[in-house]
Design a protein around this motif. Structure first.
Motif, short mmCIF file in Angstrom:
data_model
loop_
_atom_site.label_atom_id
_atom_site.label_comp_id
_atom_site.label_asym_id
_atom_site.label_seq_id
_atom_site.Cartn_x
_atom_site.Cartn_y
_atom_site.Cartn_z
N ASN A 65 0.81 -1.23 0.00
CA ASN A 65 0.00 0.00 0.00
C ASN A 65 0.84 1.28 0.00
OD1 ASN A 65 0.93 0.26 2.61
ND2 ASN A 65 -1.10 0.44 3.56
N GLY A 92 -5.94 -6.16 2.68
CA GLY A 92 -6.49 -4.94 3.30
C GLY A 92 -5.51 -3.77 3.16
N PHE A 93 -5.57 -3.10 2.03
CA PHE A 93 -4.61 -2.03 1.71
C PHE A 93 -4.82 -0.77 2.57
CE2 PHE A 93 -4.88 -4.38 -2.32
CZ PHE A 93 -3.58 -4.39 -2.77
N PHE A 94 -6.03 -0.59 3.09
CA PHE A 94 -6.42 0.70 3.66
C PHE A 94 -7.28 0.43 4.89
CE2 PHE A 94 -9.06 4.45 4.01
CZ PHE A 94 -8.36 5.51 3.42
N GLY A 95 -6.99 1.17 5.97
CA GLY A 95 -7.77 0.99 7.19
C GLY A 95 -8.01 2.31 7.90
N ASP A 96 -8.27 2.24 9.20
CA ASP A 96 -8.68 3.46 9.90
C ASP A 96 -7.58 4.52 10.00
OD1 ASP A 96 -7.22 2.01 11.75
OD2 ASP A 96 -8.73 2.11 13.34
N LEU A 97 -6.31 4.08 10.01
CA LEU A 97 -5.22 5.07 10.08
C LEU A 97 -5.16 5.90 8.80
CD1 LEU A 97 -2.36 3.03 11.78
CD2 LEU A 97 -3.89 4.72 12.81
N LEU A 98 -5.20 5.20 7.68
CA LEU A 98 -5.18 5.91 6.40
C LEU A 98 -6.46 6.74 6.22
CD1 LEU A 98 -3.44 3.26 4.15
CD2 LEU A 98 -2.71 5.65 4.40
N ARG A 117 -9.62 -2.75 5.52
CA ARG A 117 -9.83 -3.34 6.85
C ARG A 117 -10.16 -2.24 7.86
NH1 ARG A 117 -3.77 -5.42 8.56
NH2 ARG A 117 -2.77 -3.38 8.72
N ASP A 118 -10.39 -2.62 9.11
CA ASP A 118 -10.85 -1.69 10.16
C ASP A 118 -12.19 -1.07 9.74
OD1 ASP A 118 -8.25 -2.08 11.27
OD2 ASP A 118 -7.48 -0.37 10.12
N THR A 139 -0.63 -5.30 4.45
CA THR A 139 0.19 -5.07 3.25
C THR A 139 1.54 -4.46 3.66
OG1 THR A 139 -0.89 -2.91 2.98
CG2 THR A 139 -1.79 -4.74 1.71
N LYS A 141 5.25 -2.12 2.39
CA LYS A 141 5.66 -0.92 1.65
C LYS A 141 7.02 -1.20 1.03
CE LYS A 141 3.03 1.27 5.19
NZ LYS A 141 2.05 0.19 5.14
O1 LIG Z 1 -1.80 0.71 7.91
C1 LIG Z 1 -2.12 -0.08 7.04
O2 LIG Z 1 -1.34 -0.79 6.42
C2 LIG Z 1 -3.58 -0.19 6.69
C3 LIG Z 1 -4.39 -0.03 7.91
O3 LIG Z 1 -4.69 -0.98 8.60
C4 LIG Z 1 -4.76 1.33 8.35
O4 LIG Z 1 -4.66 2.27 7.55
O5 LIG Z 1 -5.22 1.46 9.48
#
Ligand SMILES: O=C([O-])CC(=O)C(=O)O
Ligand SMILES: [Mg+2]
Length: 235
Positions: A65, A92-98, A117-118, A139, A141
């Motif tokens: 990601n 799950g490329f993208f979650g609550d942090l992003l 995800r999240d 994922t 980097k």
């Molecule tokens: O951080 C990641 O790789 C994706 C993730 O779970 C988030 O964005 O919360």
């Protein structure tokens, strides 16, 4: 594919974008001649979100990601991140942090041909996401992709700065240069649909609103009084 990140892109007029968002996916799709609709496996993570914004495109590598982080810096308020992958990948490329990061930059939502995800958090935060999958699989980097180049996402070409319209029906892409024209047609369609809807609400039948009776007759539809007649008719 060149591993590049294009910093400056053209965007459509913001009032036009907002008005397309209000029309919604089905009306916009019809108004532009039934093109630009992403495959219907791209589904909203939570219901009743309705957005439109300028596409910041992301080409990801499977299980990686990194490019979403690169794209984030290039987003402006009113943008929508739209991501595809060089090969099928549901991680799950993208979650609550992003999502937190995207909201801080004024990004209106994410569309991704991949996993997220999240997901419980997205609704709590009010950050709408349309994805192909939900997956807790993380994922890395490691491998470069690209940002703000033309991509193919769920069967449709998306150019950076195109208008992304998304709601419960899925996602439709409007070519940036067609945005005004499509809006005009969409508003006209909405007006006509409001008239028809009022007639339906009064109990008028589609058969009469659309003057279908002569065509049904022409095609040979036969009305019978009861099922007995049907068995005789069938002979
Ligand atoms: O951080 C990641 O790789 C994706 C993730 O779970 C988030 O964005 O919360
Ligand atoms: Mg997370």
């Amino acid at each position: 594919m060149k591993t590049v990140a294009v910093k400056n892109i053209e965007r459509a007029n913001s009032e036009t974008i907002d008005a397309l968002g209000k029309l919604g996916v089905a009306t916009v799709h019809e108004a532009q001649g039934r093109i630009g609709y992403l495959k219907p496996y791209i589904r909203p993570v939570y219901p009743h979100a309705q957005i439109a914004g300028s596409a910041v495109t992301v080409l990801l590598q499977p299980g990686d990601n990194w490019m979403i982080h690169v794209a984030m810096e290039l987003c402006q308020p009113g943008d929508v991140l739209i991501a595809a992958c060089t090969a099928d990948c549901d991680s799950g490329f993208f979650g609550d942090l992003l999502a937190e990061s995207a909201m801080a930059r004024g990004v209106r939502g994410l569309v991704i041909e991949g996993g997220v995800r999240d997901t419980a958090s997205f609704q709590d935060m009010g950050f709408p996401v349309w994805s192909k999958a939900v997956s807790a699989q993380g994922t890395v980097k490691e491998t470069l992709g690209a940002v703000n180049i033309p991509i193919v996402c769920a069967g449709q070409v998306v150019n950076p700065g195109d208008v992304v319209v998304a709601d419960d029906d899925g996602v439709v892409i409007v070519d940036r240069q067609d945005a005004e024209k499509v809006l005009k047609k969409g508003l006209e369609r909405e007006r006509k649909e409001a008239e028809k809807r009022a007639m339906f609400a009064e109990g008028t039948l589609g058969l009469d609103i659309y003057n279908m009776r002569p065509r049904l007759q022409e095609k040979g539809l036969v009305y019978l009084d009861n099922l007995e007649e049907y068995f005789q008719f069938k002979g």
